[in-house]
Design a protein around this motif. Structure first.
Motif, PDB file in Angstrom:
ATOM      1  N   GLU A 172     -20.699 -78.319  24.578  1.00 38.90           N
ATOM      2  CA  GLU A 172     -20.333 -78.247  24.194  1.00 38.90           C
ATOM      3  C   GLU A 172     -18.989 -78.491  23.663  1.00 38.90           C
ATOM      4  O   GLU A 172     -18.866 -79.722  22.456  1.00 38.90           O
ATOM      5  CB  GLU A 172     -21.649 -77.911  22.337  1.00 38.90           C
ATOM      6  N   TYR A 173     -18.166 -77.007  23.523  1.00 34.73           N
ATOM      7  CA  TYR A 173     -17.320 -76.094  22.403  1.00 34.73           C
ATOM      8  C   TYR A 173     -16.479 -77.773  23.427  1.00 34.73           C
ATOM      9  O   TYR A 173     -14.858 -77.831  22.721  1.00 34.73           O
ATOM     10  CB  TYR A 173     -17.472 -74.611  22.333  1.00 34.73           C
TER      11      TYR A 173
ATOM     12  N   GLY B  52      -5.079 -88.151  21.403  1.00 36.20           N
ATOM     13  CA  GLY B  52      -6.677 -87.855  20.522  1.00 36.20           C
ATOM     14  C   GLY B  52      -7.696 -86.967  21.515  1.00 36.20           C
ATOM     15  O   GLY B  52      -8.792 -86.551  21.710  1.00 36.20           O
TER      16      GLY B  52
ATOM     17  N   SER C 289     -16.367 -80.067  25.029  1.00 40.17           N
ATOM     18  CA  SER C 289     -16.294 -81.347  25.917  1.00 40.17           C
ATOM     19  C   SER C 289     -15.297 -81.961  25.328  1.00 40.17           C
ATOM     20  O   SER C 289     -15.377 -83.287  25.412  1.00 40.17           O
ATOM     21  CB  SER C 289     -17.529 -81.802  24.395  1.00 40.17           C
ATOM     22  N   GLY C 290     -14.555 -81.460  24.467  1.00 40.02           N
ATOM     23  CA  GLY C 290     -13.196 -82.441  24.221  1.00 40.02           C
ATOM     24  C   GLY C 290     -11.599 -82.257  25.058  1.00 40.02           C
ATOM     25  O   GLY C 290     -10.831 -82.578  24.811  1.00 40.02           O
TER      26      GLY C 290
ATOM     27  N   GLU D  91      -5.619 -72.398  14.887  1.00 38.21           N
ATOM     28  CA  GLU D  91      -6.969 -72.611  15.128  1.00 38.21           C
ATOM     29  C   GLU D  91      -6.358 -73.955  16.282  1.00 38.21           C
ATOM     30  O   GLU D  91      -4.876 -74.005  16.123  1.00 38.21           O
ATOM     31  CB  GLU D  91      -7.109 -73.326  13.719  1.00 38.21           C
ATOM     32  N   ILE D  92      -7.066 -74.058  16.757  1.00 32.05           N
ATOM     33  CA  ILE D  92      -6.821 -74.814  17.916  1.00 32.05           C
ATOM     34  C   ILE D  92      -6.340 -76.497  17.144  1.00 32.05           C
ATOM     35  O   ILE D  92      -7.205 -77.293  16.322  1.00 32.05           O
ATOM     36  CB  ILE D  92      -7.730 -75.010  19.229  1.00 32.05           C
ATOM     37  N   VAL D  93      -5.129 -77.178  18.024  1.00 27.67           N
ATOM     38  CA  VAL D  93      -5.590 -78.703  17.757  1.00 27.67           C
ATOM     39  C   VAL D  93      -4.698 -79.181  18.759  1.00 27.67           C
ATOM     40  O   VAL D  93      -4.675 -78.985  19.304  1.00 27.67           O
ATOM     41  CB  VAL D  93      -4.350 -78.630  16.270  1.00 27.67           C
ATOM     42  N   ARG D  94      -4.696 -80.728  17.999  1.00 26.03           N
ATOM     43  CA  ARG D  94      -3.981 -81.537  19.387  1.00 26.03           C
ATOM     44  C   ARG D  94      -2.844 -81.615  19.013  1.00 26.03           C
ATOM     45  O   ARG D  94      -2.397 -82.640  17.904  1.00 26.03           O
ATOM     46  CB  ARG D  94      -4.902 -82.767  19.290  1.00 26.03           C
TER      47      ARG D  94
ATOM     48  N   TYR E  65     -10.930 -82.824  28.870  1.00 30.12           N
ATOM     49  CA  TYR E  65     -11.399 -84.115  29.948  1.00 30.12           C
ATOM     50  C   TYR E  65     -10.499 -83.156  31.246  1.00 30.12           C
ATOM     51  O   TYR E  65      -9.268 -82.996  31.444  1.00 30.12           O
ATOM     52  CB  TYR E  65     -10.738 -84.918  29.841  1.00 30.12           C
TER      53      TYR E  65
ATOM     54  N   LEU F 116      -2.341 -74.048  16.077  1.00 26.10           N
ATOM     55  CA  LEU F 116      -0.596 -74.078  14.486  1.00 26.10           C
ATOM     56  C   LEU F 116      -2.312 -73.088  13.614  1.00 26.10           C
ATOM     57  O   LEU F 116      -3.620 -74.133  13.237  1.00 26.10           O
ATOM     58  CB  LEU F 116      -1.536 -75.177  14.499  1.00 26.10           C
TER      59      LEU F 116
END
Ligand code: FES
Ligand code: FES
Lengths: 160, 284
Positions: A130-131, A46, A133-134, A58-61, A136, A55
């Motif tokens: 910011e958006y 994650g 930032s998750g 919406e975006i998900v991991r 890499y 999904l």
């Protein structure tokens, strides 16, 4: 209890039904069971965002959702978004700005950027950072990625 | 890594869920948003033999205004809380905290109740609900019960939840026109785990504090209410003198738990600095 669960879902507009081990996560499901290898896998816990999938809009991991949880749902991967042409301008901007280097983070970045631009038509550079930032980028090309997203948002608003 | 094998079941009712969880012969866990559970499974830090997926329990989802309480269903996703006008208008402290929780893709899945039930010491929501004096609704084999948030968090990832019980909702008193709040955290990058954080909920009459709750997170094993500091500030004018004393009081209120990155002294420094910065901004 059965060793397998049945997953029936729509993936990039096509109905699919497969029997999978309960532990199969969504990104492994699309990569191995459906041979859609555009979604990547990095950390599997994650942190990196390489596995980003949509999904139910919406975006998900993809590594933090079970394939079983997509049963009855709507899944979209980078393959679907590319083929539909929905993000072709975003992809062009990534090319122009050289925002993909090794390409490992790129599918996840594109899906995340697409989701940002749906929510916010005119994000500032700080909001873009910011958006994403998750997500890499181990090639560390963040500046170019932010440029590309900014460029797309400007173009969509009729600027240059 | 890949998780070890488990069975998966998705009950349709709360009753069915409780029956499944109550089967003492099985090592079962509740799957809500999965944003913390899945990493521990993937890394094989835990290997339950049954996952009980509660995502089909629609009755546990949603934000409702009920009189002078806001009721947030345990299965409400962070993104819903973040975008909720009920929350924005009646519970600005939670609204302020939401963007600090991880990243958009994670907020699309993660749930309010999951964050409470997990009780991660660095999590924002447990601290917020302690500062707000919220109540947690629990259902289990022994029936329903409610518990005040500050009594729920027992130790590192340990809560008052008993075997077979689940969190169903959180009840938060709505803010009044005299409510003043602050939320702040120190982290290396946006969305990363907090190194130290603060949630404050106060009733103010001009510069006078009538009642204040100060809750720290990522300082100890659980959220900590700084009751001594609050006592100093209660029923007094907020000024340099009272704030200075309250900050000093944190030395006795807090017992920071050092981690890989910060010693006890550094954690204490973070806590004092957070309180100073945030309450000073109320004075100007
Ligand atoms: S592989 Fe899913 S977040 Fe890294
Ligand atoms: S382009 Fe290599 S990880 Fe981002």
């Amino acid at each position: 209890m059965s060793k397998f669960v049945q997953v029936t879902t729509t993936v990039n507009g096509e109905n699919v039904s497969r029997s999978v081990e309960p532990r199969t996560n969504l990104v492994d499901f699309v990569r191995y069971d459906l041979e859609l290898t555009g979604s990547h896998v990095g950390c599997e816990h994650g942190v990196c965002g390489a596995c980003t999938i949509r999904l139910n809009g919406e975006i998900v991991r993809g590594c933090l959702v079970l394939a079983a949880q997509a049963d009855g749902g709507v899944v979209e991967t980078i393959e679907g978004l590319s083929e539909s042409g929905k993000i072709s301008d975003l992809q062009d901007s990534f090319l122009t700005r050289n925002a993909g280097q090794c390409g490992s983070c790129t599918p996840g970045m594109l899906l995340t950027a697409d989701s940002l631009l749906e929510e916010n038509k005119a994000p500032t550079r700080t909001e873009i950072r910011e958006y994403i930032s998750g997500n890499y980028c181990r090639c560390t090309g963040f500046e170019a990625i932010v440029d590309a997203i900014e460029m797309t948002s400007k173009k969509r608003r009729g600027g240059s | 890594m890949k998780p070890s094998n488990f069975d998966y079941v998705k009950p349709k009712t709360l009753e069915e869920t409780l029956t499944l969880l109550g089967d003492g012969g099985r090592d079962s866990v509740v799957l809500a948003g999965g944003q913390s559970l899945m990493p521990t499974l993937n890394m094989r830090l835990s290997a339950p033999d049954l996952l009980v997926d509660i995502n089909g329990l629609d009755e546990l989802s949603g934000v409702k205004l009920e009189g002078n309480q806001i009721r947030i269903g345990a299965l409400t996703r962070h993104v819903e809380v973040e975008n909720s006008s009920v929350i924005a208008e009646n519970c600005p402290l939670i609204a302020l905290a939401m963007p600090h929780i991880a990243h958009p893709a994670i907020r699309n899945r993660g749930t309010f109740g999951g964050s409470i039930a997990l009780a991660d010491p660095a999590a924002e929501l447990p601290a917020c609900i302690c500062a707000l004096g919220a109540k947690i609704e629990i259902v289990g084999p022994g029936g329903d019960r409610k518990i005040v948030a500050k009594d729920f968090f027992k130790d590192l990832y340990e809560t008052d939840l008993k075997d077979g019980e689940i969190v169903t909702a959180v009840e938060i008193p709505v803010t009044s026109s005299k409510t003043k709040i602050a939320f702040d955290e120190l982290s290396r990058r946006h969305g990363d785990y907090a190194m130290a954080g603060l949630a404050v909920n106060a009733i103010m009459e001009g510069k006078k504090i009538e009642n204040i709750s100060i809750c720290f997170f990522a300082i100890s094993a659980t959220p900590v209410l700084a009751e001594g500091a609050a006592g100093i500030l209660n029923n007094g004018i907020l000024d340099d003198d009272s704030l200075g004393k309250a900050i000093q009081q944190l030395e006795s209120d807090l017992d920071p738990l050092p981690d890989l990155y910060a010693s006890r002294a550094l954690k204490m420094h973070y806590a004092k600095e957070l309180l100073k910065r945030n309450l000073e901004s109320w004075m100007s």
